[in-house]
Design a protein around this motif. Structure first.
Motif, PDB file in Angstrom:
ATOM      1  N   GLU A  49      -8.312   1.811  -4.705  1.00 30.64           N
ATOM      2  CA  GLU A  49      -6.960   1.640  -3.885  1.00 30.64           C
ATOM      3  C   GLU A  49      -6.971   0.660  -3.118  1.00 30.64           C
ATOM      4  O   GLU A  49      -8.233   0.408  -2.308  1.00 30.64           O
ATOM      5  N   GLU A  50      -5.932   0.092  -2.861  1.00 32.23           N
ATOM      6  CA  GLU A  50      -5.807  -1.221  -2.102  1.00 32.23           C
ATOM      7  C   GLU A  50      -4.444  -1.226  -1.446  1.00 32.23           C
ATOM      8  O   GLU A  50      -3.711  -0.971  -2.190  1.00 32.23           O
ATOM      9  N   GLY A  51      -4.069  -1.787  -0.211  1.00 32.47           N
ATOM     10  CA  GLY A  51      -2.806  -2.144   0.340  1.00 32.47           C
ATOM     11  C   GLY A  51      -2.650  -3.711   0.058  1.00 32.47           C
ATOM     12  O   GLY A  51      -3.408  -4.632   0.566  1.00 32.47           O
ATOM     13  N   LEU A  52      -1.608  -4.119  -0.381  1.00 37.52           N
ATOM     14  CA  LEU A  52      -1.022  -5.374  -0.630  1.00 37.52           C
ATOM     15  C   LEU A  52       0.343  -5.577  -0.016  1.00 37.52           C
ATOM     16  O   LEU A  52       1.032  -4.857  -0.024  1.00 37.52           O
ATOM     17  N   ASN A  53       0.307  -6.859   0.482  1.00 37.76           N
ATOM     18  CA  ASN A  53       1.745  -7.417   1.326  1.00 37.76           C
ATOM     19  C   ASN A  53       2.422  -8.029   0.092  1.00 37.76           C
ATOM     20  O   ASN A  53       2.032  -8.892  -0.473  1.00 37.76           O
ATOM     21  N   LEU A  54       3.829  -7.472   0.332  1.00 39.25           N
ATOM     22  CA  LEU A  54       4.620  -8.293  -0.514  1.00 39.25           C
ATOM     23  C   LEU A  54       5.932  -8.587   0.274  1.00 39.25           C
ATOM     24  O   LEU A  54       6.229  -7.928   1.353  1.00 39.25           O
ATOM     25  N   VAL A  55       6.421  -9.882   0.262  1.00 39.13           N
ATOM     26  CA  VAL A  55       7.316 -10.501   1.260  1.00 39.13           C
ATOM     27  C   VAL A  55       8.533 -11.031   0.375  1.00 39.13           C
ATOM     28  O   VAL A  55       8.303 -11.931  -0.580  1.00 39.13           O
ATOM     29  N   THR A 102      12.376 -18.897   4.857  1.00 38.63           N
ATOM     30  CA  THR A 102      12.502 -17.843   5.742  1.00 38.63           C
ATOM     31  C   THR A 102      11.939 -16.454   5.552  1.00 38.63           C
ATOM     32  O   THR A 102      12.535 -16.225   4.121  1.00 38.63           O
ATOM     33  N   LEU A 103      11.205 -15.882   6.286  1.00 38.55           N
ATOM     34  CA  LEU A 103      10.533 -14.693   5.702  1.00 38.55           C
ATOM     35  C   LEU A 103      11.895 -13.344   6.004  1.00 38.55           C
ATOM     36  O   LEU A 103      12.333 -13.536   7.135  1.00 38.55           O
ATOM     37  N   GLU A 104      12.213 -13.033   4.990  1.00 38.33           N
ATOM     38  CA  GLU A 104      13.308 -11.822   5.327  1.00 38.33           C
ATOM     39  C   GLU A 104      12.832 -10.413   5.625  1.00 38.33           C
ATOM     40  O   GLU A 104      13.295  -9.584   6.218  1.00 38.33           O
ATOM     41  N   GLU A 105      11.926 -10.116   4.565  1.00 35.88           N
ATOM     42  CA  GLU A 105      11.428  -8.660   4.559  1.00 35.88           C
ATOM     43  C   GLU A 105       9.890  -8.429   4.152  1.00 35.88           C
ATOM     44  O   GLU A 105       9.597  -9.126   3.267  1.00 35.88           O
ATOM     45  N   PRO A 106       8.984  -7.859   5.254  1.00 32.51           N
ATOM     46  CA  PRO A 106       7.846  -7.769   4.782  1.00 32.51           C
ATOM     47  C   PRO A 106       7.860  -6.324   4.342  1.00 32.51           C
ATOM     48  O   PRO A 106       8.292  -5.448   4.798  1.00 32.51           O
ATOM     49  N   HIS A 107       6.520  -6.108   3.444  1.00 30.62           N
ATOM     50  CA  HIS A 107       6.394  -4.647   2.685  1.00 30.62           C
ATOM     51  C   HIS A 107       5.092  -4.719   2.452  1.00 30.62           C
ATOM     52  O   HIS A 107       4.437  -5.633   2.139  1.00 30.62           O
ATOM     53  N   CYS A 108       4.479  -3.568   2.777  1.00 29.19           N
ATOM     54  CA  CYS A 108       3.173  -3.048   2.202  1.00 29.19           C
ATOM     55  C   CYS A 108       3.140  -2.044   0.996  1.00 29.19           C
ATOM     56  O   CYS A 108       3.956  -1.080   1.406  1.00 29.19           O
ATOM     57  N   TRP A 109       2.386  -2.368   0.180  1.00 26.56           N
ATOM     58  CA  TRP A 109       2.144  -1.474  -1.145  1.00 26.56           C
ATOM     59  C   TRP A 109       0.818  -1.020  -1.161  1.00 26.56           C
ATOM     60  O   TRP A 109       0.062  -1.798  -1.507  1.00 26.56           O
ATOM     61  N   ASN A 110       1.002   0.259  -1.341  1.00 25.74           N
ATOM     62  CA  ASN A 110      -0.446   0.692  -1.838  1.00 25.74           C
ATOM     63  C   ASN A 110      -0.396   0.875  -3.077  1.00 25.74           C
ATOM     64  O   ASN A 110       0.773   1.609  -3.977  1.00 25.74           O
ATOM     65  N   VAL A 111      -1.127   0.228  -4.106  1.00 22.40           N
ATOM     66  CA  VAL A 111      -1.175  -0.028  -5.370  1.00 22.40           C
ATOM     67  C   VAL A 111      -1.316   1.359  -6.380  1.00 22.40           C
ATOM     68  O   VAL A 111      -1.146   1.333  -7.533  1.00 22.40           O
ATOM     69  N   ARG A 112      -1.452   2.654  -5.609  1.00 17.28           N
ATOM     70  CA  ARG A 112      -1.700   3.847  -6.385  1.00 17.28           C
ATOM     71  C   ARG A 112      -0.544   4.475  -6.831  1.00 17.28           C
ATOM     72  O   ARG A 112      -0.271   5.159  -7.498  1.00 17.28           O
ATOM     73  N   ALA A 113       0.675   3.868  -6.174  1.00 23.46           N
ATOM     74  CA  ALA A 113       2.011   4.269  -6.419  1.00 23.46           C
ATOM     75  C   ALA A 113       2.976   3.046  -6.892  1.00 23.46           C
ATOM     76  O   ALA A 113       2.779   1.968  -6.096  1.00 23.46           O
ATOM     77  N   PRO A 114       3.941   3.268  -7.582  1.00 22.70           N
ATOM     78  CA  PRO A 114       5.038   2.033  -7.758  1.00 22.70           C
ATOM     79  C   PRO A 114       5.583   1.834  -6.436  1.00 22.70           C
ATOM     80  O   PRO A 114       5.849   2.580  -5.497  1.00 22.70           O
ATOM     81  N   HIS A 115       6.155   0.532  -6.170  1.00 21.34           N
ATOM     82  CA  HIS A 115       6.850   0.244  -4.933  1.00 21.34           C
ATOM     83  C   HIS A 115       8.205  -0.013  -5.575  1.00 21.34           C
ATOM     84  O   HIS A 115       8.540  -1.151  -6.041  1.00 21.34           O
ATOM     85  N   LEU A 116       9.308   0.791  -4.974  1.00 22.37           N
ATOM     86  CA  LEU A 116      10.755   0.542  -5.542  1.00 22.37           C
ATOM     87  C   LEU A 116      11.525   0.228  -4.282  1.00 22.37           C
ATOM     88  O   LEU A 116      11.502   1.200  -3.412  1.00 22.37           O
ATOM     89  N   MET A 117      12.167  -0.909  -4.217  1.00 17.82           N
ATOM     90  CA  MET A 117      12.994  -0.966  -3.220  1.00 17.82           C
ATOM     91  C   MET A 117      14.582  -0.900  -3.629  1.00 17.82           C
ATOM     92  O   MET A 117      14.801  -1.979  -4.415  1.00 17.82           O
ATOM     93  N   VAL A 118      15.363  -0.092  -3.469  1.00 16.49           N
ATOM     94  CA  VAL A 118      17.028   0.039  -3.789  1.00 16.49           C
ATOM     95  C   VAL A 118      17.764  -0.347  -2.526  1.00 16.49           C
ATOM     96  O   VAL A 118      17.545   0.410  -1.431  1.00 16.49           O
ATOM     97  N   LEU A 137       3.683 -12.001  -3.650  1.00 20.02           N
ATOM     98  CA  LEU A 137       2.556 -11.048  -3.454  1.00 20.02           C
ATOM     99  C   LEU A 137       1.789 -12.032  -2.477  1.00 20.02           C
ATOM    100  O   LEU A 137       1.148 -13.048  -2.819  1.00 20.02           O
ATOM    101  N   ALA A 138       1.581 -11.529  -0.986  1.00 20.37           N
ATOM    102  CA  ALA A 138       0.918 -12.284   0.038  1.00 20.37           C
ATOM    103  C   ALA A 138      -0.208 -12.047   0.304  1.00 20.37           C
ATOM    104  O   ALA A 138      -0.849 -12.391   1.143  1.00 20.37           O
ATOM    105  N   THR A 139      -0.886 -10.942  -0.695  1.00 25.26           N
ATOM    106  CA  THR A 139      -2.255 -10.771  -0.354  1.00 25.26           C
ATOM    107  C   THR A 139      -3.012 -10.962  -1.598  1.00 25.26           C
ATOM    108  O   THR A 139      -2.597 -10.612  -2.819  1.00 25.26           O
ATOM    109  N   THR A 140      -4.269 -11.586  -1.789  1.00 21.96           N
ATOM    110  CA  THR A 140      -5.127 -11.637  -2.902  1.00 21.96           C
ATOM    111  C   THR A 140      -5.630 -10.385  -3.270  1.00 21.96           C
ATOM    112  O   THR A 140      -6.311  -9.497  -2.316  1.00 21.96           O
ATOM    113  N   PRO A 141      -5.463  -9.810  -4.508  1.00 18.77           N
ATOM    114  CA  PRO A 141      -6.283  -8.490  -4.866  1.00 18.77           C
ATOM    115  C   PRO A 141      -7.419  -8.709  -4.882  1.00 18.77           C
ATOM    116  O   PRO A 141      -8.182  -9.859  -5.015  1.00 18.77           O
TER     117      PRO A 141
END
Length: 156
Positions: A49-55, A102-118, A137-141
């Motif tokens: 399990e790891e947390g990755l940044n999505l922007v 321009t950075l508009e939205e930062p998200h944190c994704w725990n890879v154990r579950a899908p990350h859905l943004m609606v 994907l702003a974090t290196t896995p």
């Protein structure tokens, strides 16, 4: 409402930071992002399990497109619709650069579950003609992960 398209990628081994999606609006055809999702199928145990940044980022007309990925054909929601006018790229290992980003939205994704943004209608990100948006994907896995995802785009 304009035409709706899906931009997918499937079962890609990801080992580095990258632009998972890059959408560039065509001249005279602004776009809106309705939703996006990323998921993975290889990190299944607690120890992986790891947390990755999505922007979500916006680039103006002077930014340079990323490279190193692929250019899938956007899939129309209605099979009778014409081809999309916007361009799409996925999994660019060289990210968008230059110009004003321009950075508009930062998200944190725990890879154990899908990350859905609606997005609700009033919050859908707009891509003006000549602009591009990336979901980075702003974090290196920690190790290679097998990722899939899609982005839903409306072209006006």
């Amino acid at each position: 409402m304009g035409r709706i398209y899906r931009v997918p990628f499937n079962a890609v081994a990801v080992t580095a930071q990258q632009d998972l999606f890059e959408i560039t609006a065509a001249a005279g055809k602004p776009c809106r992002i309705h939703a996006w999702m990323v998921t993975q199928s290889s990190e299944v145990g607690d120890a992986q399990e790891e947390g990755l940044n999505l922007v979500l980022k916006r680039g103006n007309s002077s930014t340079t497109s990323g490279s190193g990925g692929s250019a899938p054909t956007p899939v129309p929601q209605n099979p009778n619709d014409s081809a999309a006018g916007f361009s799409a790229e996925v999994n660019n290992t060289t990210k968008m650069s230059g110009g004003t980003i321009t950075l508009e939205e930062p998200h944190c994704w725990n890879v154990r579950a899908p990350h859905l943004m609606v997005y609700t209608p009033e919050t859908r990100p707009v891509i003006l003609p000549g602009e591009r948006k990336t979901l980075e994907l702003a974090t290196t896995p920690a190790d290679s992960i097998t990722m899939s995802g899609f982005m839903i785009i409306e072209e006006e």
